[in-house]
Design an enzyme around this catalytic site. Sequence first.
Site, PDB file in Angstrom:
ATOM      1  N   HIS A   9       0.826  -1.212   0.000  1.00 33.98           N
ATOM      2  CA  HIS A   9       0.000   0.000   0.000  1.00 33.98           C
ATOM      3  C   HIS A   9       0.856   1.256   0.000  1.00 33.98           C
ATOM      4  O   HIS A   9       1.972   1.272   0.532  1.00 33.98           O
ATOM      5  CB  HIS A   9      -0.975   0.001   1.180  1.00 33.98           C
ATOM      6  CG  HIS A   9      -0.313   0.201   2.510  1.00 33.98           C
ATOM      7  ND1 HIS A   9       0.072   1.438   2.978  1.00 33.98           N
ATOM      8  CD2 HIS A   9       0.020  -0.681   3.478  1.00 33.98           C
ATOM      9  CE1 HIS A   9       0.616   1.316   4.172  1.00 33.98           C
ATOM     10  NE2 HIS A   9       0.598   0.034   4.496  1.00 33.98           N
ATOM     11  N   ARG A  61      -5.944   1.400   4.656  1.00 38.17           N
ATOM     12  CA  ARG A  61      -4.878   1.935   3.793  1.00 38.17           C
ATOM     13  C   ARG A  61      -4.629   1.049   2.574  1.00 38.17           C
ATOM     14  O   ARG A  61      -4.346   1.551   1.486  1.00 38.17           O
ATOM     15  CB  ARG A  61      -3.589   2.128   4.604  1.00 38.17           C
ATOM     16  CG  ARG A  61      -3.073   0.883   5.323  1.00 38.17           C
ATOM     17  CD  ARG A  61      -2.074   1.304   6.396  1.00 38.17           C
ATOM     18  NE  ARG A  61      -1.436   0.191   7.086  1.00 38.17           N
ATOM     19  CZ  ARG A  61      -1.946  -0.425   8.144  1.00 38.17           C
ATOM     20  NH1 ARG A  61      -3.138  -0.064   8.624  1.00 38.17           N
ATOM     21  NH2 ARG A  61      -1.270  -1.392   8.752  1.00 38.17           N
ATOM     22  N   GLU A  85      -1.866  -6.794   7.674  1.00 40.62           N
ATOM     23  CA  GLU A  85      -0.531  -6.733   8.252  1.00 40.62           C
ATOM     24  C   GLU A  85      -0.467  -7.597   9.513  1.00 40.62           C
ATOM     25  O   GLU A  85      -1.502  -7.982  10.069  1.00 40.62           O
ATOM     26  CB  GLU A  85      -0.186  -5.261   8.577  1.00 40.62           C
ATOM     27  CG  GLU A  85       1.207  -5.035   9.124  1.00 40.62           C
ATOM     28  CD  GLU A  85       2.313  -5.484   8.182  1.00 40.62           C
ATOM     29  OE1 GLU A  85       2.453  -6.716   7.992  1.00 40.62           O
ATOM     30  OE2 GLU A  85       3.051  -4.620   7.664  1.00 40.62           O
TER      31      GLU A  85
END
Length: 202
Positions: A9, A61, A85
């Site tokens: 990202h 994000r 993540e």
Amino acid sequence: MKHIVTIQHTQSVHHTNGMVGSWTDWDLTDLGKEQADAIGKKLKEAFAEKDVVIYSSDLKRAKQTAEEITKYLGVEPIFKQELRERNLGKCCGKSVQWLRENIECPEKTVDDRLFSDGESRRDAWNRLRPFYEEVMASDDENIIIVSHGDLLSLWNAMFIGISVESLMEVDIHGPGGGVSHMFVGDDGKHMVRHINDMSYMV
């Protein structure tokens, strides 16, 4: 041949304010949106008139990066929690400085957790592995994956065939907005053309 593009990202607010990313939900900055838009334009050229499947982490994000890109590809992203993540537990919502000052367990092996309620690298590997195997076994020929730095470093290791334990000695990690190109030949051989190519944002 299977063509896989992974994208970390683009610039997020947490890249600019000293806060931990992990499982907290940060927006892209204005620059991050411009970067994602530029990546989308170049991928449109690369995938002109080709069927594409795009997967993305469901964290904001990555989701916003994917949404900027898919404006140019005419497809809807498929959001996957498996692409989030690594979960760092109680330091989510805290600053990077707080993380450094309050680490409970330094990472000396892939089984160590920085915080007791977070994920080790092996935990994140095991979370990602079924999705990786699903993608590799699919009939889809053109696949785009939008995720995060630590998670994509695990993907890279899986793709080139190294073990999770090797991640304490070697890592393939890149900056936000990096675009990687991977191929699986008709003979099953895994090939890497580019890792973390930053030129897509120019």
